[in-house]
Design an enzyme around this catalytic site. Structure first.
Site, short mmCIF file in Angstrom:
data_model
loop_
_atom_site.label_atom_id
_atom_site.label_comp_id
_atom_site.label_asym_id
_atom_site.label_seq_id
_atom_site.Cartn_x
_atom_site.Cartn_y
_atom_site.Cartn_z
N GLY A 46 11.40 9.69 -34.78
CA GLY A 46 10.94 10.77 -34.33
C GLY A 46 10.92 11.66 -35.71
CD GLU A 47 8.34 14.74 -38.34
OE1 GLU A 47 7.68 13.95 -37.68
OE2 GLU A 47 8.69 14.62 -39.54
CB SER A 48 14.40 13.64 -39.81
OG SER A 48 13.56 13.71 -41.00
CB CYS A 78 12.38 5.53 -38.50
SG CYS A 78 11.00 5.88 -39.55
NE ARG A 105 11.41 13.76 -43.58
CZ ARG A 105 10.71 15.03 -43.09
NH1 ARG A 105 11.33 16.00 -43.65
NH2 ARG A 105 10.05 15.13 -41.93
CB ILE A 132 5.83 4.83 -37.32
CG1 ILE A 132 5.54 3.51 -36.49
CG2 ILE A 132 4.90 5.93 -36.91
CD1 ILE A 132 5.81 3.69 -34.97
NE ARG A 133 4.38 10.99 -40.54
CZ ARG A 133 5.06 11.84 -39.59
NH1 ARG A 133 5.37 11.46 -38.48
NH2 ARG A 133 5.83 12.87 -40.49
CG HIS A 168 10.36 2.60 -35.18
ND1 HIS A 168 10.97 3.68 -34.70
CD2 HIS A 168 9.68 3.00 -36.49
CE1 HIS A 168 10.62 4.84 -35.23
NE2 HIS A 168 9.87 4.34 -36.53
CD GLU A 170 12.77 2.31 -32.00
OE1 GLU A 170 13.60 1.38 -32.60
OE2 GLU A 170 12.51 3.44 -32.49
N1 GLN Z 1 8.41 10.54 -41.05
C1 GLN Z 1 9.52 10.96 -40.16
C2 GLN Z 1 10.58 11.76 -40.56
O1 GLN Z 1 10.54 12.11 -41.83
C3 GLN Z 1 10.25 9.67 -39.49
C4 GLN Z 1 9.30 8.80 -38.78
C5 GLN Z 1 9.74 7.90 -37.76
O2 GLN Z 1 10.94 8.08 -37.32
N2 GLN Z 1 9.02 6.79 -37.25
O3 GLN Z 1 11.24 12.36 -40.05
#
Ligand code: GLN
Length: 189
Positions: A46-48, A78, A105, A132-133, A168, A170
């Protein structure tokens, strides 16, 4: 044995579905008291920064650390891996400070947004890595076991009962990494 999924932000639903496939009955963890009977916790992607800030609000972070000190295993994917790290390069965002790694990140160069790559994982074999990112795990302490690497950078690591991946599982139909985590939880509970 109970496994919880931190369900504040990110792809917690996918982890819950995957754990159900592995025949565990996962618990959605939204409040510190939801951790009470939990032996293993998944922290999703998600977004840390968002997850970290939400975790601080009701002292969920302190409760997770306390539970971990008394044996609770944790798997971070992630953003979840970022939240476990002792050092997040160039950032002072909230972290649980548990895993002896440096992580950066959004650092997979031109493939910043998303890509897939076939990985080879110790004792598991070939696995579809969905990134993903994704963060790059830049340094690991010698306490940390590297279970898989991509371009010489670790992407799946373990330190005692902490597991972290830059990708990921999942989001695949392959439950082998979740099964691996479930076994880890059993071994430590
Ligand atoms: N880029 C997100 C972060 O820095 C991590 C991306 C992800 O969990 N897929 O939190």
């Amino acid at each position: 044995m109970n496994i919880g999924v931190l369900s504040l932000q990110g792809d917690f639903r996918e982890h819950i579905e995957m754990l159900k496939k592995c025949s565990v009955n996962p618990i959605e963890v939204r409040l510190p008291e939801d951790l009470r009977n939990i032996d293993g916790l998944v922290i999703p992607g998600g977004e840390s920064t968002a997850i970290g800030n939400l975790m601080q609000k009701n002292s969920m972070d302190k409760e997770i650390i306390k539970k971990h000190k008394s044996g609770m295993a944790i798997y971070g994917t992630c953003a979840g891996a970022i939240l476990l790290a002792k050092n997040i390069v160039g950032s002072n965002q909230p972290s649980l400070n548990l895993l002896d790694i440096s992580i950066k990140r959004n650092d997979y160069g031109r493939q910043l947004d998303s890509f897939e790559s076939e990985l080879s994982i110790k004792n598991i074999g070939k696995f579809k890595g969905i990134f993903i990112r994704a963060p790059v795990i830049e340094k690991v302490d010698k306490k940390v076991k590297v279970l898989s690497s991509l371009n010489k950078k670790p992407v799946l690591i373990r330190q005692e009962n902490l597991l972290a991946s830059a990708f990921h599982p999942e989001l695949t139909n392959d439950s082998r990494i979740h099964e691996y985590f479930i076994k880890m939880v059993k071994d430590y509970s």
